[in-house]
Scaffold this active site. Structure first.
Site, PDB file in Angstrom:
ATOM      1  N   HIS A   1      -5.916   5.389   2.517  1.00  0.00           N
ATOM      2  CA  HIS A   1      -4.656   4.768   2.094  1.00  0.00           C
ATOM      3  C   HIS A   1      -4.801   4.379   0.619  1.00  0.00           C
ATOM      4  O   HIS A   1      -5.910   4.056   0.171  1.00  0.00           O
ATOM      5  CB  HIS A   1      -4.445   3.520   2.964  1.00  0.00           C
ATOM      6  CG  HIS A   1      -3.143   2.832   2.796  1.00  0.00           C
ATOM      7  ND1 HIS A   1      -2.890   1.967   1.769  1.00  0.00           N
ATOM      8  CD2 HIS A   1      -2.013   2.867   3.543  1.00  0.00           C
ATOM      9  CE1 HIS A   1      -1.656   1.491   1.885  1.00  0.00           C
ATOM     10  NE2 HIS A   1      -1.103   2.020   2.955  1.00  0.00           N
TER      11      HIS A   1
ATOM     12  N   ASP B   1     -12.031  -0.323   5.796  1.00  0.00           N
ATOM     13  CA  ASP B   1     -10.607  -0.652   5.830  1.00  0.00           C
ATOM     14  C   ASP B   1     -10.208  -0.693   7.305  1.00  0.00           C
ATOM     15  O   ASP B   1     -10.081   0.345   7.952  1.00  0.00           O
ATOM     16  CB  ASP B   1      -9.828   0.424   5.058  1.00  0.00           C
ATOM     17  CG  ASP B   1      -8.313   0.272   5.216  1.00  0.00           C
ATOM     18  OD1 ASP B   1      -7.867  -0.521   6.058  1.00  0.00           O
ATOM     19  OD2 ASP B   1      -7.581   0.974   4.485  1.00  0.00           O
TER      20      ASP B   1
ATOM     21  N   GLN C   1      -5.863  -0.333  10.415  1.00  0.00           N
ATOM     22  CA  GLN C   1      -5.307   0.360  11.588  1.00  0.00           C
ATOM     23  C   GLN C   1      -6.227   0.302  12.801  1.00  0.00           C
ATOM     24  O   GLN C   1      -5.850   0.785  13.866  1.00  0.00           O
ATOM     25  CB  GLN C   1      -5.002   1.829  11.258  1.00  0.00           C
ATOM     26  CG  GLN C   1      -3.961   2.045  10.187  1.00  0.00           C
ATOM     27  CD  GLN C   1      -2.555   1.621  10.592  1.00  0.00           C
ATOM     28  OE1 GLN C   1      -2.274   1.301  11.746  1.00  0.00           O
ATOM     29  NE2 GLN C   1      -1.653   1.598   9.640  1.00  0.00           N
TER      30      GLN C   1
ATOM     31  N   LYS D   1      -0.037  -6.210  11.183  1.00  0.00           N
ATOM     32  CA  LYS D   1      -0.130  -4.994  11.995  1.00  0.00           C
ATOM     33  C   LYS D   1      -0.663  -5.312  13.385  1.00  0.00           C
ATOM     34  O   LYS D   1      -0.799  -4.422  14.220  1.00  0.00           O
ATOM     35  CB  LYS D   1      -1.037  -3.970  11.315  1.00  0.00           C
ATOM     36  CG  LYS D   1      -0.446  -3.400  10.022  1.00  0.00           C
ATOM     37  CD  LYS D   1      -1.279  -2.267   9.511  1.00  0.00           C
ATOM     38  CE  LYS D   1      -1.036  -1.940   8.061  1.00  0.00           C
ATOM     39  NZ  LYS D   1       0.249  -1.310   7.812  1.00  0.00           N
TER      40      LYS D   1
ATOM     41  N   CYS E   1       1.709   6.263   1.950  1.00  0.00           N
ATOM     42  CA  CYS E   1       0.729   5.734   0.992  1.00  0.00           C
ATOM     43  C   CYS E   1      -0.570   6.537   1.023  1.00  0.00           C
ATOM     44  O   CYS E   1      -1.667   5.969   0.860  1.00  0.00           O
ATOM     45  CB  CYS E   1       0.432   4.252   1.230  1.00  0.00           C
ATOM     46  SG  CYS E   1       1.885   3.239   1.117  1.00  0.00           S
TER      47      CYS E   1
HETATM   48  N1  7TS Z   1      -5.079   0.585   4.917  1.00  0.00           N
HETATM   49  C1  7TS Z   1      -4.488   1.313   5.884  1.00  0.00           C
HETATM   50  C2  7TS Z   1      -5.297   2.279   6.676  1.00  0.00           C
HETATM   51  C3  7TS Z   1      -3.130   1.118   6.147  1.00  0.00           C
HETATM   52  O1  7TS Z   1      -2.544   1.847   7.106  1.00  0.00           O
HETATM   53  C4  7TS Z   1      -2.400   0.178   5.388  1.00  0.00           C
HETATM   54  C5  7TS Z   1      -0.920  -0.005   5.571  1.00  0.00           C
HETATM   55  C6  7TS Z   1      -3.084  -0.572   4.431  1.00  0.00           C
HETATM   56  C7  7TS Z   1      -4.422  -0.331   4.207  1.00  0.00           C
HETATM   57  C8  7TS Z   1      -2.405  -1.630   3.615  1.00  0.00           C
HETATM   58  O2  7TS Z   1      -2.127  -2.739   4.414  1.00  0.00           O
HETATM   59  P1  7TS Z   1      -1.307  -3.966   3.831  1.00  0.00           P
HETATM   60  O3  7TS Z   1      -1.066  -4.829   5.015  1.00  0.00           O
HETATM   61  O4  7TS Z   1      -2.154  -4.613   2.806  1.00  0.00           O
HETATM   62  O5  7TS Z   1      -0.049  -3.398   3.252  1.00  0.00           O
HETATM   63  N2  7TS Z   1      -0.284   1.110   6.131  1.00  0.00           N
HETATM   64  C9  7TS Z   1       1.055   1.304   6.231  1.00  0.00           C
HETATM   65  C10 7TS Z   1       1.604   2.420   6.866  1.00  0.00           C
HETATM   66  O6  7TS Z   1       0.948   3.309   7.401  1.00  0.00           O
HETATM   67  N3  7TS Z   1       2.931   2.331   6.804  1.00  0.00           N
HETATM   68  O7  7TS Z   1       3.265   1.211   6.136  1.00  0.00           O
HETATM   69  C11 7TS Z   1       2.094   0.567   5.778  1.00  0.00           C
END
Ligand code: 7TS
Length: 408
Positions: A121, A198, A201, A224, A362
């Site tokens: 990501h 990371d 997910q 999430k 992303c």
């Molecule tokens: N890493 C992964 C694997 C992600 O899927 C996401 C967000 C992030 C980092 C960033 O997370 P945040 O909470 O800091 O924004 N992924 C997604 C997605 O798949 N669709 O919208 C956000």
């Protein structure tokens, strides 16, 4: 797992969207929130709201207890050795930025290597590009197999004794693959590198044990995993956190301040400058209670069953391309339908009350690797059912017919 009972706890799911009962298939972007989380945040604001780490008064003590109690809750959830190894952040992005700026800037030298994968990501990619630019370190990528998985032989070839940092996502938000983090960590450590995970997910869907993984840093996002937006956490190995400089400065994080010099508090507070996200932490702790009450193993099993069902049901649709491996995946399916643009697919699905995401997710380098500009994605969580998958499949057939006619 009684899904009907679980669904009752998510007020948002019980509504019509565009004249159809809502089918929410976008939990990888953000999950919905159960009543217990909404109530915990509401209760905090109605009864305990105050600032933390300063009040002599009763509300100040209650807010501090709630906030520090939430830290202990996160530590237990991840099986971290101690609560002081949990830093509250805004989410995964902020957590990874903290590691890439504070930790990396103290260790990276010109010619050192940072190892990533092309499926990362942007949150686990751009902070490292910046760290590489600042230090003169070089980025290296573990190549992907044709089905989007990682081979450990490639990890062995890519990680060398010049590698200082390996940073990899546990679960891909596009391919749904579960990467062999424990094994990659072992290879990183054998080469003297630090392992960053990371966990955006993975944490919502499977039991995480940072001690068993033996990773050095682990980042997660509360929103999430049934928690509020604006709260996340970074777990770090104690010796590394203690050696790290803060990257934000101001109130809350200091010990002694003079006109020209200041000193910092101990970990974790030195990394939490300013008034922290107190209600968010309270909500995240409630989300962890909720998930553990249902059982992460049960959630994991339910989603894998749903993913297998969805994979076979959607594969029957002529002209569909599903990305990522069939086996060893979490509950998300990323796909394209003939030549129909994924935004058009998502728009037709939305007109039938079905929420999916379309775009590059992303992950622009991964889109290039897949040789597409965008995809559609249906992502499942503990509240989704086989009926949701049936609605999706039926709606995709109508989408195909609609665009078939429109194009023809
Ligand atoms: N890493 C992964 C694997 C992600 O899927 C996401 C967000 C992030 C980092 C960033 O997370 P945040 O909470 O800091 O924004 N992924 C997604 C997605 O798949 N669709 O919208 C956000």
């Amino acid at each position: 797992m009684n899904i009907a009972e679980i669904r009752k706890q998510f007020p948002i799911l019980h509504q019509e969207v565009n004249g159809h009962p809502l089918v929410y298939l976008d939990s990888a972007a953000t999950s919905q929130k159960p009543r217990s989380v909404i109530e915990a945040v509401k209760r905090y604001y109605e009864l305990d709201n105050s600032n933390v780490h300063r009040g002599v008064h009763t509300l100040g003590s209650r807010a501090t207890e709630a906030y520090e109690g939430a830290r202990e809750r996160v530590a237990r959830f991840l099986n971290a050795p101690a609560a002081e190894q949990i830093i509250f952040t805004r989410g995964t992005t902020t957590a990874l930025n903290l590691v890439a700026s504070s930790y990396a800037s103290s260790v990276l030298m010109e010619g050192d290597e940072i190892v990533l994968t092309p499926m990362e990501h942007h949150s686990n990619l751009i902070p490292w590009q910046q760290a590489a630019k600042r230090s003169g370190a070089v980025l290296k990528y573990i190549p992907l197999q044709p089905d989007g998985t990682i081979s450990l032989a490639d990890v062995e070839k890519t990680v060398t004794n010049r590698t200082k940092i390996v940073s990899v996502m546990y679960v891909s938000n596009v391919l749904g693959v579960i990467n062999p983090i424990k094994e990659i960590t072992e290879i990183a450590h054998r080469n003297g590198a630090v392992m960053v995970v990371d966990g955006a997910q993975s944490t919502p869907h499977m039991r995480i044990d940072v001690q068993a993984l033996d990773c050095d840093f682990y980042a997660l996002s509360g929103h999430k995993m049934c928690g509020p937006t604006g709260i996340g956490a970074l777990y770090g190995r104690k010796s590394l956190l203690e050696a790290m400089e803060p990257n934000e400065f101001g109130g809350e994080m200091i010990d002694f301040v003079d006109l020209y010099e200041s000193t910092w508090k101990d970990i974790p507070w030195r990394f939490e400058a300013g008034t922290p996200i107190i209600a968010g932490a309270v909500g995240l702790a409630a989300a962890m209670d909720f998930l553990e009450e249902i059982g992460l193993e049960n959630i994991d099993r339910h989603e894998k069953e749903l993913a297998a069902y969805a994979y076979s049901k959607l594969s029957d649709i002529e002209g569909i391309t599903i990305y990522g491996p069939r086996e060893g995946r979490v509950g998300l399916i990323t796909f394209n339908l003939d030549d129909v643009h994924p935004h058009d697919v998502a728009t037709v699905l939305d007109s039938e009350g079905i929420a999916v995401r379309a775009g590059h997710h992303c992950c622009q380098p991964l889109m290039r690797w897949l040789d597409v500009t965008a995809t559609a994605r249906a992502s499942f969580y503990l509240y989704n059912t086989e009926q949701d998958v049936d609605r999706l499949a039926a709606s995709l057939l109508r989408t195909k017919e609609f665009f078939g006619h429109a194009i023809g």
